[in-house]
Design a protein around this motif. Structure first.
Motif, PDB file in Angstrom:
ATOM      1  N   LEU A  14      27.351   3.776 -22.692  1.00 44.54           N
ATOM      2  CA  LEU A  14      28.335   2.859 -22.106  1.00 44.54           C
ATOM      3  C   LEU A  14      29.365   3.624 -21.285  1.00 44.54           C
ATOM      4  CD1 LEU A  14      29.197  -0.106 -21.958  1.00 44.54           C
ATOM      5  CD2 LEU A  14      30.662   0.291 -23.939  1.00 44.54           C
ATOM      6  N   GLU A  15      29.734   4.813 -21.742  1.00 48.00           N
ATOM      7  CA  GLU A  15      30.677   5.639 -20.980  1.00 48.00           C
ATOM      8  C   GLU A  15      30.074   6.044 -19.638  1.00 48.00           C
ATOM      9  OE1 GLU A  15      33.885   6.265 -21.669  1.00 48.00           O
ATOM     10  OE2 GLU A  15      33.538   4.844 -23.308  1.00 48.00           O
ATOM     11  N   ILE A  16      28.778   6.278 -19.605  1.00 45.18           N
ATOM     12  CA  ILE A  16      28.097   6.613 -18.351  1.00 45.18           C
ATOM     13  C   ILE A  16      28.170   5.431 -17.390  1.00 45.18           C
ATOM     14  CG2 ILE A  16      25.863   7.142 -17.300  1.00 45.18           C
ATOM     15  CD1 ILE A  16      25.150   8.686 -19.836  1.00 45.18           C
ATOM     16  N   VAL A  17      27.964   4.215 -17.915  1.00 42.44           N
ATOM     17  CA  VAL A  17      28.061   3.010 -17.083  1.00 42.44           C
ATOM     18  C   VAL A  17      29.468   2.891 -16.496  1.00 42.44           C
ATOM     19  CG1 VAL A  17      27.903   0.487 -17.045  1.00 42.44           C
ATOM     20  CG2 VAL A  17      26.308   1.808 -18.445  1.00 42.44           C
ATOM     21  N   LYS A  18      30.477   3.080 -17.330  1.00 45.68           N
ATOM     22  CA  LYS A  18      31.865   2.989 -16.864  1.00 45.68           C
ATOM     23  C   LYS A  18      32.149   4.021 -15.784  1.00 45.68           C
ATOM     24  CE  LYS A  18      33.695   1.299 -21.286  1.00 45.68           C
ATOM     25  NZ  LYS A  18      34.593   1.607 -22.443  1.00 45.68           N
ATOM     26  N   GLU A  19      31.681   5.235 -16.001  1.00 52.09           N
ATOM     27  CA  GLU A  19      31.905   6.309 -15.026  1.00 52.09           C
ATOM     28  C   GLU A  19      31.194   6.003 -13.713  1.00 52.09           C
ATOM     29  OE1 GLU A  19      31.003  11.110 -14.547  1.00 52.09           O
ATOM     30  OE2 GLU A  19      31.041  10.196 -16.539  1.00 52.09           O
ATOM     31  N   ASN A  20      29.959   5.539 -13.789  1.00 47.50           N
ATOM     32  CA  ASN A  20      29.209   5.192 -12.582  1.00 47.50           C
ATOM     33  C   ASN A  20      29.906   4.080 -11.805  1.00 47.50           C
ATOM     34  OD1 ASN A  20      27.238   7.046 -13.266  1.00 47.50           O
ATOM     35  ND2 ASN A  20      25.843   5.532 -14.134  1.00 47.50           N
ATOM     36  N   HIS A  57      21.151  -8.052  -9.351  1.00 51.66           N
ATOM     37  CA  HIS A  57      21.841  -7.130 -10.247  1.00 51.66           C
ATOM     38  C   HIS A  57      21.051  -6.799 -11.509  1.00 51.66           C
ATOM     39  CE1 HIS A  57      26.122  -8.002  -8.502  1.00 51.66           C
ATOM     40  NE2 HIS A  57      25.342  -7.302  -7.685  1.00 51.66           N
ATOM     41  N   LEU A  58      19.944  -7.496 -11.741  1.00 47.93           N
ATOM     42  CA  LEU A  58      19.133  -7.238 -12.928  1.00 47.93           C
ATOM     43  C   LEU A  58      18.007  -6.261 -12.597  1.00 47.93           C
ATOM     44  CD1 LEU A  58      18.944 -10.861 -14.340  1.00 47.93           C
ATOM     45  CD2 LEU A  58      20.392  -8.987 -15.147  1.00 47.93           C
ATOM     46  N   PRO A  59      17.521  -5.506 -13.576  1.00 46.63           N
ATOM     47  CA  PRO A  59      16.534  -4.454 -13.299  1.00 46.63           C
ATOM     48  C   PRO A  59      15.271  -4.909 -12.593  1.00 46.63           C
ATOM     49  CG  PRO A  59      17.494  -4.084 -15.443  1.00 46.63           C
ATOM     50  CD  PRO A  59      18.017  -5.416 -14.961  1.00 46.63           C
ATOM     51  N   TRP A  60      14.850  -6.135 -12.755  1.00 45.74           N
ATOM     52  CA  TRP A  60      13.664  -6.597 -12.018  1.00 45.74           C
ATOM     53  C   TRP A  60      13.896  -7.981 -11.409  1.00 45.74           C
ATOM     54  CZ3 TRP A  60      10.700 -10.937 -13.399  1.00 45.74           C
ATOM     55  CH2 TRP A  60      11.072 -11.544 -14.609  1.00 45.74           C
ATOM     56  N   GLY A  61      15.144  -8.424 -11.420  1.00 45.35           N
ATOM     57  CA  GLY A  61      15.478  -9.691 -10.791  1.00 45.35           C
ATOM     58  C   GLY A  61      15.470 -10.882 -11.714  1.00 45.35           C
ATOM     59  N   GLY A  62      15.353 -10.660 -13.011  1.00 41.15           N
ATOM     60  CA  GLY A  62      15.347 -11.771 -13.963  1.00 41.15           C
ATOM     61  C   GLY A  62      15.379 -11.271 -15.390  1.00 41.15           C
ATOM     62  N   PHE A  63      15.215 -12.197 -16.328  1.00 42.05           N
ATOM     63  CA  PHE A  63      15.189 -11.874 -17.756  1.00 42.05           C
ATOM     64  C   PHE A  63      13.758 -11.991 -18.264  1.00 42.05           C
ATOM     65  CE2 PHE A  63      19.573 -13.793 -17.451  1.00 42.05           C
ATOM     66  CZ  PHE A  63      20.251 -12.601 -17.613  1.00 42.05           C
ATOM     67  N   SER A 103      22.774  -3.357 -12.226  1.00 39.07           N
ATOM     68  CA  SER A 103      21.937  -2.377 -12.928  1.00 39.07           C
ATOM     69  C   SER A 103      21.933  -1.004 -12.261  1.00 39.07           C
ATOM     70  CB  SER A 103      20.497  -2.890 -13.056  1.00 39.07           C
ATOM     71  OG  SER A 103      19.900  -3.054 -11.784  1.00 39.07           O
ATOM     72  N   LYS A 104      22.388  -0.914 -11.013  1.00 42.46           N
ATOM     73  CA  LYS A 104      22.429   0.408 -10.379  1.00 42.46           C
ATOM     74  C   LYS A 104      23.482   1.300 -11.023  1.00 42.46           C
ATOM     75  CE  LYS A 104      25.531  -0.520  -6.441  1.00 42.46           C
ATOM     76  NZ  LYS A 104      25.573  -0.553  -4.958  1.00 42.46           N
ATOM     77  N   TYR A 105      24.397   0.704 -11.799  1.00 38.71           N
ATOM     78  CA  TYR A 105      25.403   1.489 -12.515  1.00 38.71           C
ATOM     79  C   TYR A 105      24.984   1.789 -13.957  1.00 38.71           C
ATOM     80  CZ  TYR A 105      28.248  -0.163  -8.592  1.00 38.71           C
ATOM     81  OH  TYR A 105      28.718  -0.460  -7.339  1.00 38.71           O
ATOM     82  N   TRP A 106      23.914   1.175 -14.420  1.00 43.29           N
ATOM     83  CA  TRP A 106      23.485   1.393 -15.800  1.00 43.29           C
ATOM     84  C   TRP A 106      22.994   2.829 -15.977  1.00 43.29           C
ATOM     85  CZ3 TRP A 106      20.097  -3.365 -17.570  1.00 43.29           C
ATOM     86  CH2 TRP A 106      20.798  -4.547 -17.305  1.00 43.29           C
ATOM     87  N   LYS A 126      20.270   5.523 -17.453  1.00 43.37           N
ATOM     88  CA  LYS A 126      18.809   5.460 -17.508  1.00 43.37           C
ATOM     89  C   LYS A 126      18.336   4.927 -18.854  1.00 43.37           C
ATOM     90  CE  LYS A 126      18.017   9.171 -14.161  1.00 43.37           C
ATOM     91  NZ  LYS A 126      17.431  10.526 -13.944  1.00 43.37           N
ATOM     92  N   ASN A 127      19.046   5.289 -19.916  1.00 45.85           N
ATOM     93  CA  ASN A 127      18.633   4.833 -21.244  1.00 45.85           C
ATOM     94  C   ASN A 127      18.862   3.344 -21.453  1.00 45.85           C
ATOM     95  OD1 ASN A 127      17.451   6.943 -22.864  1.00 45.85           O
ATOM     96  ND2 ASN A 127      19.408   8.004 -22.755  1.00 45.85           N
ATOM     97  N   ILE A 128      19.909   2.789 -20.845  1.00 42.25           N
ATOM     98  CA  ILE A 128      20.150   1.349 -20.986  1.00 42.25           C
ATOM     99  C   ILE A 128      19.066   0.569 -20.228  1.00 42.25           C
ATOM    100  CG2 ILE A 128      21.713  -0.546 -20.400  1.00 42.25           C
ATOM    101  CD1 ILE A 128      24.046   1.254 -20.996  1.00 42.25           C
ATOM    102  N   VAL A 129      18.689   1.068 -19.052  1.00 40.90           N
ATOM    103  CA  VAL A 129      17.586   0.437 -18.319  1.00 40.90           C
ATOM    104  C   VAL A 129      16.301   0.534 -19.121  1.00 40.90           C
ATOM    105  CG1 VAL A 129      16.167   0.504 -16.242  1.00 40.90           C
ATOM    106  CG2 VAL A 129      18.637   0.878 -16.073  1.00 40.90           C
ATOM    107  N   ALA A 130      16.039   1.733 -19.669  1.00 44.65           N
ATOM    108  CA  ALA A 130      14.829   1.937 -20.469  1.00 44.65           C
ATOM    109  C   ALA A 130      14.845   1.043 -21.703  1.00 44.65           C
ATOM    110  CB  ALA A 130      14.713   3.399 -20.883  1.00 44.65           C
ATOM    111  N   SER A 131      16.019   0.854 -22.290  1.00 35.09           N
ATOM    112  CA  SER A 131      16.147  -0.019 -23.458  1.00 35.09           C
ATOM    113  C   SER A 131      15.843  -1.460 -23.093  1.00 35.09           C
ATOM    114  CB  SER A 131      17.562   0.083 -24.029  1.00 35.09           C
ATOM    115  OG  SER A 131      17.763  -0.825 -25.082  1.00 35.09           O
ATOM    116  N   PHE A 132      16.270  -1.866 -21.893  1.00 38.46           N
ATOM    117  CA  PHE A 132      16.017  -3.219 -21.395  1.00 38.46           C
ATOM    118  C   PHE A 132      14.514  -3.498 -21.373  1.00 38.46           C
ATOM    119  CE2 PHE A 132      15.447  -6.331 -17.971  1.00 38.46           C
ATOM    120  CZ  PHE A 132      16.467  -7.231 -18.196  1.00 38.46           C
ATOM    121  N   PHE A 133      13.750  -2.550 -20.830  1.00 38.42           N
ATOM    122  CA  PHE A 133      12.300  -2.719 -20.756  1.00 38.42           C
ATOM    123  C   PHE A 133      11.624  -2.453 -22.090  1.00 38.42           C
ATOM    124  CE2 PHE A 133      13.190  -1.765 -16.209  1.00 38.42           C
ATOM    125  CZ  PHE A 133      12.738  -2.967 -15.702  1.00 38.42           C
ATOM    126  N   ASN A 134      12.203  -1.562 -22.894  1.00 36.54           N
ATOM    127  CA  ASN A 134      11.603  -1.207 -24.178  1.00 36.54           C
ATOM    128  C   ASN A 134      11.563  -2.405 -25.113  1.00 36.54           C
ATOM    129  OD1 ASN A 134      10.561   1.158 -25.729  1.00 36.54           O
ATOM    130  ND2 ASN A 134      12.164   0.549 -27.148  1.00 36.54           N
TER     131      ASN A 134
END
Length: 288
Positions: free
Chosen positions: A87-93, A218-224, A248-251, A253-261
């Motif tokens: 989350l700190e990485i997201v805030k920094e980005n 704004h979502l990693p693939w355009g939807g849920f 999602s460009k500010y997320w 890499k692990n948060i994006v990976a978690s989204f798909f995981n």
């Protein structure tokens, strides 16, 4: 957003040229002025081609967005994931991007939606974890129209406990959805903002429920692709009725990976079939 405003202006201008071209063609045809008639037809033809090109650029994902979405597919979730650090990485980005238009979404077309488009939140809001409760059903299907904005209901919290344990929000979201006939979710046409959630597993911690306007881009693939997904949210419940999903460009890499995981390893309540996922990802892979 500036590019889209220019495209929108060009689309409208091209539409007017087409309309006046048709009127000119009808007028010259009636006057038996075939030279000007064929000239009008030529203008109409060129304008239609230009309109089609502009329409695709205005509504569909550009090459940069496709490349970014494609890059998400190669991400793998770290074994020792620390959600607070992510989350700190997201805030920094987010804070390091000085673009005044960052995280903006298209303006509302309905007056009732305006309370959910207070963009001052993007400057004075805080970023924390949120979780999807439910959303417009169109958001659960792939779409090439990445600039669509549709409503969804989420919960979020700035409590430090959830910074480290955002997956606990999934339980609260699930409980709210399961009991939706008896709580503020029962009227799907009535929007709400920053309602404090009580009695659904938050254990005394401050959790808010709100409607957000979801910008597909704004979502990693355009939807849920599933239900109760964890998402970074920016909000300021003390001063604004608006909240936004962080682009999602500010997320991290692990948060994006978690989204798909979550999609790959679990069975969500509103799953997208594998063939649909393969179709949309296949399109992105083919884009060079």
């Amino acid at each position: 957003m500036k590019k889209r405003r220019i495209l929108y202006f060009c689309l409208n201008l091209t539409s007017l040229v087409i309309v006046f071209g048709i009127l000119a063609a009808l007028y010259t045809f009636g006057k038996d002025d075939f030279q000007k008639f064929y000239l009008s037809l030529g203008v109409i033809g060129v304008s239609i081609i230009l309109f089609t090109i502009l329409f695709f650029q205005y509504n569909f994902a550009d090459s940069e967005l496709k490349r970014r979405w494609t890059s998400y597919l190669s991400l793998r979730l770290d074994e020792n994931l620390n959600f607070a650090d992510e989350l700190e990485i997201v805030k920094e980005n987010f804070q390091s991007d000085k673009d005044t238009q960052k995280n903006m979404i298209p303006a509302p077309s309905l007056a009732r939606n305006k309370p959910y488009f207070d963009f001052s939140v993007l400057k004075n809001g805080s970023i924390g974890y949120g979780c999807l409760i439910e959303a417009n059903m169109k958001l659960f299907s792939p779409s090439k129209y990445v600039h669509k904005v549709l409503p969804a209901a989420i919960i979020y919290s700035f409590d430090k406990y959830f910074n480290s344990n955002p997956l606990e929000l999934k339980t609260i979201a699930h409980n709210l959805f399961k009991d939706r006939r008896n709580n503020f979710l029962k009227n799907e046409t009535q929007y709400f903002s920053n309602i404090k959630v009580e009695g659904y597993g938050e254990n005394g911690r401050c959790v808010y429920a709100t409607v957000v306007m979801v910008y597909r881009k704004h979502l990693p693939w355009g939807g849920f692709p599933g239900s109760h997904l964890i998402l970074p949210i920016i909000a300021n419940p003390q001063s604004s009725s608006s909240a936004f999903i962080v682009d999602s460009k500010y997320w991290s890499k692990n948060i994006v990976a978690s989204f798909f995981n979550e999609i790959l390893n679990n069975k969500p309540e509103n799953p997208i079939s594998n063939d649909k996922l393969e179709n949309i990802f296949g399109e992105f892979k083919e884009d060079k």
